[in-house]
Design a protein around this motif. Structure first.
Motif, PDB file in Angstrom:
ATOM      1  N   LYS A   1      39.844  40.351  36.141  1.00  0.00           N
ATOM      2  CA  LYS A   1      39.818  39.398  36.611  1.00  0.00           C
ATOM      3  C   LYS A   1      38.179  38.665  36.947  1.00  0.00           C
ATOM      4  N   PRO A   2      38.501  36.943  37.817  1.00  0.00           N
ATOM      5  CA  PRO A   2      36.782  36.582  37.558  1.00  0.00           C
ATOM      6  C   PRO A   2      36.125  37.341  38.122  1.00  0.00           C
ATOM      7  N   TYR A   3      36.468  37.757  39.206  1.00  0.00           N
ATOM      8  CA  TYR A   3      34.856  38.410  40.397  1.00  0.00           C
ATOM      9  C   TYR A   3      34.388  39.484  39.170  1.00  0.00           C
TER      10      TYR A   3
ATOM     11  N   VAL B   1      33.638  39.521  35.937  1.00  0.00           N
ATOM     12  CA  VAL B   1      33.131  39.054  34.859  1.00  0.00           C
ATOM     13  C   VAL B   1      31.715  39.467  34.776  1.00  0.00           C
TER      14      VAL B   1
ATOM     15  N   SER C   1      37.934  34.823  26.037  1.00  0.00           N
ATOM     16  CA  SER C   1      38.316  35.351  27.434  1.00  0.00           C
ATOM     17  C   SER C   1      39.381  34.935  27.680  1.00  0.00           C
TER      18      SER C   1
ATOM     19  N   VAL D   1      39.960  34.747  30.621  1.00  0.00           N
ATOM     20  CA  VAL D   1      39.672  34.671  32.569  1.00  0.00           C
ATOM     21  C   VAL D   1      40.380  33.421  32.670  1.00  0.00           C
ATOM     22  N   ALA D   2      40.519  33.221  34.288  1.00  0.00           N
ATOM     23  CA  ALA D   2      40.463  31.782  34.530  1.00  0.00           C
ATOM     24  C   ALA D   2      39.795  31.907  35.010  1.00  0.00           C
ATOM     25  N   GLY D   3      39.455  29.926  35.196  1.00  0.00           N
ATOM     26  CA  GLY D   3      38.245  29.665  35.870  1.00  0.00           C
ATOM     27  C   GLY D   3      36.756  30.030  35.862  1.00  0.00           C
ATOM     28  N   VAL D   4      36.790  30.852  34.473  1.00  0.00           N
ATOM     29  CA  VAL D   4      34.996  31.457  33.913  1.00  0.00           C
ATOM     30  C   VAL D   4      35.058  30.815  32.967  1.00  0.00           C
TER      31      VAL D   4
ATOM     32  N   GLN E   1      29.415  29.080  31.651  1.00  0.00           N
ATOM     33  CA  GLN E   1      28.903  30.865  32.002  1.00  0.00           C
ATOM     34  C   GLN E   1      29.410  31.734  31.465  1.00  0.00           C
TER      35      GLN E   1
ATOM     36  N   ARG F   1      37.219  30.212  24.477  1.00  0.00           N
ATOM     37  CA  ARG F   1      37.493  30.284  25.679  1.00  0.00           C
ATOM     38  C   ARG F   1      39.068  30.233  26.005  1.00  0.00           C
TER      39      ARG F   1
ATOM     40  N   SER G   1      36.239  25.112  40.448  1.00  0.00           N
ATOM     41  CA  SER G   1      35.511  25.075  39.303  1.00  0.00           C
ATOM     42  C   SER G   1      33.760  24.432  39.858  1.00  0.00           C
TER      43      SER G   1
END
Length: 263
Positions: free
Chosen positions: A70-72, A74, A91, A93-96, A100, A112, A262
């Motif tokens: 999950k994004p949180y 990472v 990756s 992972v959404a939003g990373v 980052q 990504r 974002s």
């Protein structure tokens, strides 16, 4: 090449299934992490691949890591791993962002990506986000992996917002369209189950027709629309009720939301 999954939820499982069913890699070259013993044993049996409770084990034993947490999670996951060994990293992972990931993976070549829900049935579309520092071998491996669950496009990171809208989130819009078509037929006596089957198959066939045709979707609309016929009235009704504008507004709303998240 040994491939390890850190995180083994629905998307990671879809990727593993694609790799296995398309003989991209041997079962013995796959490993995943899951901290819950009961769930891990179920997954080991289901996929016939090795599981471990420790992310470090996956990292140490893999040539390529598919990061699917999950994004949180990472930051916590990647900062706790001892990175003496430097496998490639993909990756999902959404939003990373690339920036980052670079901070968390200073020694690893990484890419990504953004697969969508339809990967679960082998008909996904995955965006590989351009990264000038990624090695060519990793890019080729990423293409091979994601072509096992659908098709692949390469995009600059600046275009991830519209990609999420028209690929990542759009299945929800298509599901809504199918359900609405089906409900419209129920009004005239077709059972809901049969109406859903009819509508879904019509959408599936239409999508394949677009992909297999050299013509634009609007030219294909003209082929279905006989002068003075039934389809023309349906198309005109949608145009008069701002169907196209509603879709554009929906995409705009999703792109705007992605931009907010974002920041």
């Amino acid at each position: 090449m040994k491939i390890g999954f850190i995180g083994f939820g629905n998307m990671a499982q879809a990727i593993a299934t694609g790799l296995i069913e398309n003989n991209v890699t041997d079962l013995t070259d796959l490993i995943f992490s899951n901290r819950t013993e009961s769930k891990r044993k179920v997954l080991e049996t289901q996929f016939n691949i090795k599981g471990t409770p420790h992310n470090q084990d996956v990292w140490n034993q893999s040539d390529l890591i598919i990061l699917a947490v999950k994004p949180y999670q990472v930051e916590e996951v990647l900062t706790k791993i001892d990175k003496v060994h430097s496998p490639y990293v993909i990756s999902v992972v959404a939003g990373v962002t690339n920036q980052q990931l670079a901070a968390y993976l200073p020694e690893s070549s990484f890419i990504r990506t953004m697969p969508n829900l339809n990967a679960q049935v082998g008909e996904g579309i995955t965006a590989i986000i351009e990264n000038s520092t990624a090695k060519n071998e990793l890019l080729e491996q990423a293409k091979k992996i994601f072509e096992s669950i659908g098709t692949v496009v390469e995009l600059p990171e600046s275009q991830i917002g519209p990609f999420i809208a028209i690929a990542g989130s759009s299945p929800a819009l298509v599901f809504m369209f199918i359900d609405t078509l089906a409900r419209s037929a129920v009004k005239y006596g077709i059972t809901k189950d049969k109406a859903i089957e009819i509508a879904a198959q019509a959408v599936l066939g239409s999508a394949k027709t677009v992909l297999n045709s050299s013509q634009s979707p609007w030219n294909l609309i003209d082929q279905v629309s006989s002068p003075g016929g039934i389809t023309v009235d349906g198309i005109l009704s949608l145009l008069q009720n701002d169907f196209s504008a509603s879709i554009i507004q929906s995409v705009d709303a999703m792109v705007e939301k992605n931009d907010q998240l974002s920041k």
